[in-house]
Design a protein around this motif. Structure first.
Motif, PDB file in Angstrom:
ATOM      1  N   VAL A   1      74.715  44.047 -38.593  1.00  0.00           N
ATOM      2  CA  VAL A   1      75.378  43.767 -39.838  1.00  0.00           C
ATOM      3  C   VAL A   1      75.996  42.204 -39.778  1.00  0.00           C
ATOM      4  CG1 VAL A   1      77.352  44.165 -41.234  1.00  0.00           C
ATOM      5  CG2 VAL A   1      75.996  45.992 -40.049  1.00  0.00           C
ATOM      6  N   GLN A   2      76.347  41.686 -38.478  1.00  0.00           N
ATOM      7  CA  GLN A   2      76.887  40.400 -38.418  1.00  0.00           C
ATOM      8  C   GLN A   2      75.799  39.329 -38.391  1.00  0.00           C
ATOM      9  OE1 GLN A   2      78.963  40.414 -34.499  1.00  0.00           O
ATOM     10  NE2 GLN A   2      79.889  42.380 -34.992  1.00  0.00           N
ATOM     11  N   LEU A   3      74.663  39.688 -38.188  1.00  0.00           N
ATOM     12  CA  LEU A   3      73.498  38.843 -38.232  1.00  0.00           C
ATOM     13  C   LEU A   3      72.459  39.240 -39.356  1.00  0.00           C
ATOM     14  CD1 LEU A   3      72.719  38.482 -34.324  1.00  0.00           C
ATOM     15  CD2 LEU A   3      74.016  36.764 -35.782  1.00  0.00           C
ATOM     16  N   PRO A   4      72.777  39.101 -40.340  1.00  0.00           N
ATOM     17  CA  PRO A   4      71.982  39.663 -41.593  1.00  0.00           C
ATOM     18  C   PRO A   4      70.783  38.881 -41.938  1.00  0.00           C
ATOM     19  CG  PRO A   4      73.774  38.224 -42.634  1.00  0.00           C
ATOM     20  CD  PRO A   4      74.068  38.405 -41.086  1.00  0.00           C
ATOM     21  N   THR A   5      70.181  37.779 -41.391  1.00  0.00           N
ATOM     22  CA  THR A   5      68.982  37.212 -41.337  1.00  0.00           C
ATOM     23  C   THR A   5      68.063  37.594 -40.039  1.00  0.00           C
ATOM     24  OG1 THR A   5      69.548  35.188 -40.178  1.00  0.00           O
ATOM     25  CG2 THR A   5      69.860  35.082 -42.616  1.00  0.00           C
ATOM     26  N   TRP A   6      68.585  38.162 -39.344  1.00  0.00           N
ATOM     27  CA  TRP A   6      67.892  38.612 -37.993  1.00  0.00           C
ATOM     28  C   TRP A   6      67.100  39.992 -38.105  1.00  0.00           C
ATOM     29  CZ3 TRP A   6      67.963  37.075 -32.501  1.00  0.00           C
ATOM     30  CH2 TRP A   6      68.753  35.760 -32.360  1.00  0.00           C
ATOM     31  N   SER A   7      65.959  40.066 -37.622  1.00  0.00           N
ATOM     32  CA  SER A   7      65.209  41.476 -37.226  1.00  0.00           C
ATOM     33  C   SER A   7      65.765  41.869 -35.995  1.00  0.00           C
ATOM     34  CB  SER A   7      63.787  40.985 -37.616  1.00  0.00           C
ATOM     35  OG  SER A   7      63.355  40.561 -38.968  1.00  0.00           O
ATOM     36  N   PHE A   8      65.626  43.293 -35.989  1.00  0.00           N
ATOM     37  CA  PHE A   8      66.091  44.095 -34.733  1.00  0.00           C
ATOM     38  C   PHE A   8      64.702  44.845 -34.424  1.00  0.00           C
ATOM     39  CE2 PHE A   8      69.724  42.036 -35.687  1.00  0.00           C
ATOM     40  CZ  PHE A   8      70.802  42.273 -34.614  1.00  0.00           C
ATOM     41  N   PHE A   9      64.191  44.924 -33.245  1.00  0.00           N
ATOM     42  CA  PHE A   9      63.223  45.795 -32.696  1.00  0.00           C
ATOM     43  C   PHE A   9      63.795  46.384 -31.410  1.00  0.00           C
ATOM     44  CE2 PHE A   9      61.721  42.137 -35.137  1.00  0.00           C
ATOM     45  CZ  PHE A   9      60.699  42.767 -35.882  1.00  0.00           C
ATOM     46  N   ALA A  10      63.355  47.794 -31.409  1.00  0.00           N
ATOM     47  CA  ALA A  10      63.828  48.343 -30.268  1.00  0.00           C
ATOM     48  C   ALA A  10      62.929  49.737 -29.806  1.00  0.00           C
ATOM     49  CB  ALA A  10      65.193  49.042 -30.269  1.00  0.00           C
ATOM     50  N   LEU A  11      62.466  49.595 -28.677  1.00  0.00           N
ATOM     51  CA  LEU A  11      61.653  50.566 -27.986  1.00  0.00           C
ATOM     52  C   LEU A  11      62.622  51.708 -27.262  1.00  0.00           C
ATOM     53  CD1 LEU A  11      58.593  51.584 -27.509  1.00  0.00           C
ATOM     54  CD2 LEU A  11      58.856  50.667 -25.460  1.00  0.00           C
ATOM     55  N   SER A  12      62.508  52.902 -27.646  1.00  0.00           N
ATOM     56  CA  SER A  12      63.591  53.920 -27.197  1.00  0.00           C
ATOM     57  C   SER A  12      63.001  55.350 -27.608  1.00  0.00           C
ATOM     58  CB  SER A  12      64.962  53.818 -27.812  1.00  0.00           C
ATOM     59  OG  SER A  12      65.696  54.850 -27.208  1.00  0.00           O
ATOM     60  N   PRO A  13      63.157  56.180 -26.354  1.00  0.00           N
ATOM     61  CA  PRO A  13      62.903  57.670 -26.715  1.00  0.00           C
ATOM     62  C   PRO A  13      64.160  58.338 -27.264  1.00  0.00           C
ATOM     63  CG  PRO A  13      63.493  57.501 -24.522  1.00  0.00           C
ATOM     64  CD  PRO A  13      63.674  55.973 -25.174  1.00  0.00           C
ATOM     65  N   THR A  14      64.854  57.659 -27.436  1.00  0.00           N
ATOM     66  CA  THR A  14      66.467  58.297 -28.129  1.00  0.00           C
ATOM     67  C   THR A  14      66.290  58.826 -29.353  1.00  0.00           C
ATOM     68  OG1 THR A  14      67.643  56.579 -26.629  1.00  0.00           O
ATOM     69  CG2 THR A  14      69.020  57.945 -28.280  1.00  0.00           C
ATOM     70  N   LYS A  15      66.316  60.059 -29.546  1.00  0.00           N
ATOM     71  CA  LYS A  15      66.127  60.771 -30.779  1.00  0.00           C
ATOM     72  C   LYS A  15      67.174  60.562 -31.849  1.00  0.00           C
ATOM     73  CE  LYS A  15      62.740  63.300 -29.268  1.00  0.00           C
ATOM     74  NZ  LYS A  15      61.529  62.694 -29.032  1.00  0.00           N
ATOM     75  N   THR A  16      68.571  60.146 -31.441  1.00  0.00           N
ATOM     76  CA  THR A  16      69.510  60.022 -32.364  1.00  0.00           C
ATOM     77  C   THR A  16      69.479  58.184 -32.681  1.00  0.00           C
ATOM     78  OG1 THR A  16      70.932  59.476 -30.510  1.00  0.00           O
ATOM     79  CG2 THR A  16      70.748  61.857 -31.788  1.00  0.00           C
ATOM     80  N   PHE A  17      68.516  57.679 -32.189  1.00  0.00           N
ATOM     81  CA  PHE A  17      68.491  55.997 -32.322  1.00  0.00           C
ATOM     82  C   PHE A  17      69.198  55.669 -33.922  1.00  0.00           C
ATOM     83  CE2 PHE A  17      67.565  51.369 -32.658  1.00  0.00           C
ATOM     84  CZ  PHE A  17      67.623  51.140 -31.430  1.00  0.00           C
ATOM     85  N   GLU A  18      68.474  56.203 -34.647  1.00  0.00           N
ATOM     86  CA  GLU A  18      68.849  55.462 -36.304  1.00  0.00           C
ATOM     87  C   GLU A  18      70.134  55.940 -36.587  1.00  0.00           C
ATOM     88  OE1 GLU A  18      64.457  55.436 -38.528  1.00  0.00           O
ATOM     89  OE2 GLU A  18      65.202  57.258 -37.535  1.00  0.00           O
ATOM     90  N   SER A  19      70.595  57.097 -36.534  1.00  0.00           N
ATOM     91  CA  SER A  19      72.023  57.574 -36.721  1.00  0.00           C
ATOM     92  C   SER A  19      73.129  56.652 -35.704  1.00  0.00           C
ATOM     93  CB  SER A  19      72.231  58.931 -36.422  1.00  0.00           C
ATOM     94  OG  SER A  19      71.940  59.373 -35.076  1.00  0.00           O
ATOM     95  N   ASP A  20      72.578  56.321 -34.379  1.00  0.00           N
ATOM     96  CA  ASP A  20      73.681  55.746 -33.532  1.00  0.00           C
ATOM     97  C   ASP A  20      73.733  54.176 -34.147  1.00  0.00           C
ATOM     98  OD1 ASP A  20      74.131  57.961 -32.124  1.00  0.00           O
ATOM     99  OD2 ASP A  20      72.553  57.324 -30.482  1.00  0.00           O
ATOM    100  N   PHE A  21      72.504  53.717 -34.631  1.00  0.00           N
ATOM    101  CA  PHE A  21      72.234  52.273 -34.946  1.00  0.00           C
ATOM    102  C   PHE A  21      73.041  52.046 -36.283  1.00  0.00           C
ATOM    103  CE2 PHE A  21      70.060  48.509 -36.809  1.00  0.00           C
ATOM    104  CZ  PHE A  21      70.146  47.705 -35.566  1.00  0.00           C
ATOM    105  N   GLY A  22      73.313  53.165 -37.140  1.00  0.00           N
ATOM    106  CA  GLY A  22      73.811  52.757 -38.396  1.00  0.00           C
ATOM    107  C   GLY A  22      72.937  52.884 -39.655  1.00  0.00           C
ATOM    108  N   ARG A  23      71.429  52.787 -39.493  1.00  0.00           N
ATOM    109  CA  ARG A  23      70.709  52.929 -40.659  1.00  0.00           C
ATOM    110  C   ARG A  23      69.345  53.253 -40.106  1.00  0.00           C
ATOM    111  NH1 ARG A  23      68.016  47.077 -41.693  1.00  0.00           N
ATOM    112  NH2 ARG A  23      68.888  45.955 -40.262  1.00  0.00           N
ATOM    113  N   LYS A  24      68.478  53.528 -41.177  1.00  0.00           N
ATOM    114  CA  LYS A  24      67.242  54.002 -41.106  1.00  0.00           C
ATOM    115  C   LYS A  24      66.487  52.929 -40.803  1.00  0.00           C
ATOM    116  CE  LYS A  24      64.470  58.038 -42.820  1.00  0.00           C
ATOM    117  NZ  LYS A  24      64.477  58.343 -41.398  1.00  0.00           N
TER     118      LYS A  24
END
Length: 381
Positions: free
Chosen positions: A329-352
């Protein structure tokens, strides 16, 4: 010997299309994508080039032959009919590895024994000897039985292509260099954009990014089994290495940073970056993810956050993912990429995620979550 060969670039599950795209960028347009491999025609120098250049493939094989094999006789005769003498000299060492799936010939050790015996018989006819010392160059043969069909290959690589030669030590559960390169390629990062990995461990993602940024052939610092094969002249290896040295471009400015909460990991990462030739180009810092402050616009944050395998760890991992979400949210021009087996990743991250892709880190099924920021504005001349 026939110059035209059928070559196979093996691919980790889920990365076949990435390997195929790499091959096409290298000029190999006639590719056939299958499960776990990409097949393409090539000559001897292409063995050298592909071993030096492919970032995401595991190894380069020569396809020796494929045939129906429901019985040991069929396996023996089919193997013996192949031109082993064109590659393996009288002193060649030729171990046989094997796999069998959904096939009547289900005993792998028995199939390995039959293939070895058939190759020995073929070589006896060529070299007129009853005994092979196997003290020369190494030729690893693999027999794969699938649905009663045998595929026989010759491995040109040796230790897998992920072994670049720059990593002498590693943290626990390091990311394979081939998978790290694939994550970067899937992100469409390029060296004009800042790069940040807040969970860099032993530095694999930042180092692979730097190698892509400067167009460093990943196999340049290592050797391959087929370098010792008499059938491939030294001049071809020299030609391929000269091409790779000519393609290297260290004039490109790089803005690459890796951080990790573990100071010990940062020391390992710095040593690996130095061995890879990027001691000054990559910035490493010991920092918790909550304190990172990536600089620049239109950057890519690419990371493989730790996996919470125990209850206490899981809570910490979820907290880390939430911190990355707040940072996005603080870096609106950045793209974020993460490799993870965590099933709750999107809800923890705060968006789909804008995109997801199933990939395997070793045997762990993961999702590659992609949160896409705006593309950098096109530069006007």
């Amino acid at each position: 010997m026939a110059v035209q060969l059928e070559l196979i670039a093996t691919a980790p599950m889920g990365l076949e299309a990435v390997v195929a795209r790499e091959l096409q960028q290298l000029g190999y347009t006639d590719t056939k994508v299958e499960n776990g491999r990409v097949t393409f025609p090539g000559s001897l120098i292409d063995i050298c080039r592909c071993n030096l250049w492919l970032r995401t493939s595991d190894r380069i094989l020569i396809k020796m032959g494929e045939f129906e094999a429901r019985t040991f006789d069929e396996l023996f005769e089919g193997t013996k009919a192949l031109p082993w003498q064109e590659f393996i000299p009288a002193n060649g060492e030729f171990p046989v590895e094997g796999r069998s799936h959904k096939s009547q010939l289900s005993s792998v050790p028995a199939c390995q024994g039959i293939v070895k015996k058939a190759i020995v018989e073929k070589l006896k006819e060529t070299y007129h000897t009853e005994w092979f010392p196997e003290n020369g160059p190494r030729y690893v043969i693999e027999v794969i039985l699938l649905n009663d069909k045998a595929l026989l290959t010759l491995d040109t690589t040796g230790p897998g292509l992920h072994k670049r030669g720059y990593r002498k030590h590693a943290t626990e559960a390091p990311l394979k260099e081939t998978l790290a390169a694939a994550l970067i390629q899937l992100s469409r990062w390029n060296p004009s954009r800042p790069f940040y990995d807040p969970c860099c461990g032993s530095g694999t993602l930042p180092i692979e990014a730097a190698m892509i940024g400067w167009n460093v052939a990943p196999g340049l610092r290592r050797s391959f089994n087929s370098e010792n094969w008499p059938v491939i002249p030294d001049s071809l290896w020299q030609e391929a290495r000269d091409e790779a040295f000519d393609a290297f471009d260290d004039s490109i400015p790089l803005e690459i940073t890796g951080s990790d909460i573990d100071p010990g990991a940062i020391e390992i990462a710095k040593a690996a970056a130095k061995a890879a030739g990027f001691a000054k180009e990559i910035k490493f810092e010991a920092l918790p993810a909550a304190r990172i402050q990536p600089s620049g616009e239109y950057g890519c944050l690419i990371t493989n956050p730790p996996y919470g395998e125990r209850i206490g760890e899981e809570k910490e991992v979820r907290k880390l993912i939430a911190q990355l979400g707040r940072l996005s949210v603080q870096l609106p021009t950045w793209s974020f990429f993460a490799l993870s087996p965590t099933k709750t990743f999107e809800s923890d991250f705060g968006r789909k995620a804008d995109k997801r892709r199933k990939l395997y880190n070793g045997r762990i099924e993961c999702q590659y979550y992609q949160f896409l920021g705006p593309l950098p504005p096109r530069r006007t001349e």
